[in-house]
Design an enzyme around this catalytic site. Structure first.
Site, short mmCIF file in Angstrom:
data_model
loop_
_atom_site.label_atom_id
_atom_site.label_comp_id
_atom_site.label_asym_id
_atom_site.label_seq_id
_atom_site.Cartn_x
_atom_site.Cartn_y
_atom_site.Cartn_z
N HIS A 1 50.89 44.15 -62.25
CA HIS A 1 50.53 42.74 -62.37
C HIS A 1 50.55 42.30 -63.83
O HIS A 1 49.55 42.42 -64.54
CB HIS A 1 49.14 42.55 -61.74
CG HIS A 1 48.67 41.13 -61.61
ND1 HIS A 1 47.51 40.81 -60.95
CD2 HIS A 1 49.17 39.96 -62.05
CE1 HIS A 1 47.33 39.50 -60.98
NE2 HIS A 1 48.32 38.96 -61.66
N HIS B 1 52.18 39.00 -66.41
CA HIS B 1 52.84 37.69 -66.42
C HIS B 1 53.44 37.41 -67.80
O HIS B 1 52.90 37.84 -68.81
CB HIS B 1 51.84 36.57 -66.11
CG HIS B 1 51.22 36.65 -64.76
ND1 HIS B 1 51.95 36.50 -63.61
CD2 HIS B 1 49.93 36.84 -64.37
CE1 HIS B 1 51.13 36.60 -62.57
NE2 HIS B 1 49.91 36.82 -63.00
N HIS C 1 43.37 40.68 -58.58
CA HIS C 1 42.04 40.49 -59.17
C HIS C 1 40.99 41.30 -58.42
O HIS C 1 39.91 40.81 -58.09
CB HIS C 1 41.67 39.00 -59.20
CG HIS C 1 42.85 38.13 -59.58
ND1 HIS C 1 43.46 37.26 -58.72
CD2 HIS C 1 43.58 38.08 -60.72
CE1 HIS C 1 44.49 36.67 -59.32
NE2 HIS C 1 44.58 37.16 -60.53
N GLU D 1 47.01 42.64 -65.56
CA GLU D 1 47.23 41.19 -65.69
C GLU D 1 47.43 40.78 -67.14
O GLU D 1 47.18 39.65 -67.51
CB GLU D 1 46.07 40.40 -65.07
CG GLU D 1 46.50 39.09 -64.45
CD GLU D 1 45.33 38.30 -63.87
OE1 GLU D 1 44.19 38.79 -63.92
OE2 GLU D 1 45.57 37.21 -63.35
ZN LIG Z 1 48.10 37.04 -62.19
#
Ligand SMILES: [Zn+2]
Length: 390
Positions: A51, A53, A268, A329
């Site tokens: 994960h 971005h 999450h 993340e």
């Molecule tokens: Zn995300």
């Protein structure tokens, strides 16, 4: 680049967190040279971060989006795809001091990488606006993965739009998997941005899209985008609400009876679910639904984007190890160092490494093995990566 210049800013009442990013200083050695096994790796496992971005995207992508949003009701004035001017060097600069630097420092081998989640903002404009924006973002991810085949593997943004059937996303999914070699997609359960106007994920509304996912053998990360509802802060409330909401929908529906090989990742850390594991187990029982571990088995995974040690301790204690995927993340939701530990909040590998009661075998599953099950196309991509020039 400042936060205020991000196009989402005008659409949101609250600081949506992930949309903010600091300027990273480019530098360091070439990111494409990371070899496996990384010396920092835990117990010899390959570290797959499922994960990440592109939150440090080049300025011209944001300029392009702003122009598109400024003329959202006037297609003639919207920028053409060809007007985007981003050089390979700008892409390198945007990553070298950020994601690549953190990969090296933290000992991550590869990141499954997708466009900025806040930036998807499916609530803005119509389907055509979403399509042009998604295509552009996905092409940017493809360029990243081409420049750094050892470090990034792509996952796509979908051109969802409120009220429009998800069937309309099949073309872009197919293009990204077949032409770009992407291994999954981010599926927004609430394209309205906090008003929840779409049917639950278990509704037949989504089925044609799921059929295509199954056919292509790619999972979806259930990932909302910016909140335009002032009641819900983006990363603080909307994200966690959505993870929790999606999981409860899955408990109540028969999705995996209809699609035994459909794979969904709830990010999450599974939202509020692990902390309330007893509630959800009880609700499943009360509603004559299958036990949670049975429902999740080969279909649902939670990631480790939980930003403190006690959270990871709980996650790994209550959720089956087979259903946990390593993720950070980064660079994203919460930035900066935790003053209590002196380490970055999103340095999640550290928490997995230190979680009590995890055997070397458990850690290998979380860091590597489970990701190979959740992303069936990953194995082939990693084999290609192993033979790519360092
Ligand atoms: Zn995300």
């Amino acid at each position: 680049m400042t936060f205020a210049s991000h196009p989402n800013r005008a659409q949101s009442w609250f600081d949506n967190g992930e949309a903010r990013f600091v300027a990273f200083i480019a530098g360091g050695d070439s990111g494409s040279g990371v070899l496996r096994p990384n010396p920092n790796n835990s117990d010899g496992a390959m570290i797959i971060d499922c994960h990440g971005h592109y939150t440090t995207e080049p300025n011209d992508l944001l300029r392009w989006r702003k122009e598109q949003v400024d003329h959202v009701k006037d297609p003639v004035k919207q920028p053409s795809k060809a007007s985007l001017k981003v050089s390979d060097d700008e892409i390198r600069e945007s990553l070298e001091g950020a994601q690549l630097k953190l990969q090296r420092e933290r000992g991550t081998d590869v990141t499954i990488f997708s466009p900025r989640a806040m930036g998807m903002s499916h609530h803005i404009g119509d389907y055509n606006v979403s399509l042009a924006w998604s295509q552009l973002c996905n092409e940017m991810i493809y360029r990243v993965c081409t420049l750094y085949p050892n470090n990034f593997i792509g996952v796509c943004q979908l051109p969802q739009s409120p009220g429009v059937s998800p069937d309309s996303c099949i073309g872009e999914l197919e293009r990204c998997v077949k032409e770009f070699g992407f291994v999954g997609c981010n599926l927004n359960p609430d394209p309205s941005g906090g008003y929840w106007t779409a049917p639950p994920l278990t509704d037949r509304w989504w089925y044609k899209f799921y059929e295509k996912m199954v056919e292509l053998d790619v999972p979806a990360m259930v990932h909302v985008s910016a909140s335009c509802n002032p009641c819900f802060h983006g990363t603080g409330a909307h994200y966690i609400n959505a993870d929790t909401t999606a999981f409860m929908q899955l408990i109540m529906g028969d999705l995996f009876k209809d699609f035994p090989t459909l794979k969904l990742i709830v990010p999450h850390g599974g939202g509020a679910v692990p902390f309330h594991w007893g509630r959800y187990r009880g609700l499943a029982m009360n509603n004559k639904r299958p036990p949670l571990d049975e429902m999740m088995k080969n279909n649902v995974w939670f990631d480790t984007c939980v930003y403190h040690q006690p959270g990871i301790d709980l996650l790994t204690k209550v959720v089956p190890i087979e259903n946990i995927l390593f993720a950070s993340e980064m660079v994203g939701a919460v930035r900066g160092k935790d003053p209590q530990t002196g380490y970055d909040f999103d340095d999640t590998k550290r928490y997995v490494d230190h979680a009590p009661g995890l055997s070397a075998e458990d850690k290998k599953k979380i860091f590597e093995g489970n990701a190979l099950r959740a992303y069936p196309r990953l194995k082939k991509k990693l084999a290609a990566r192993a033979t790519a020039p360092a």
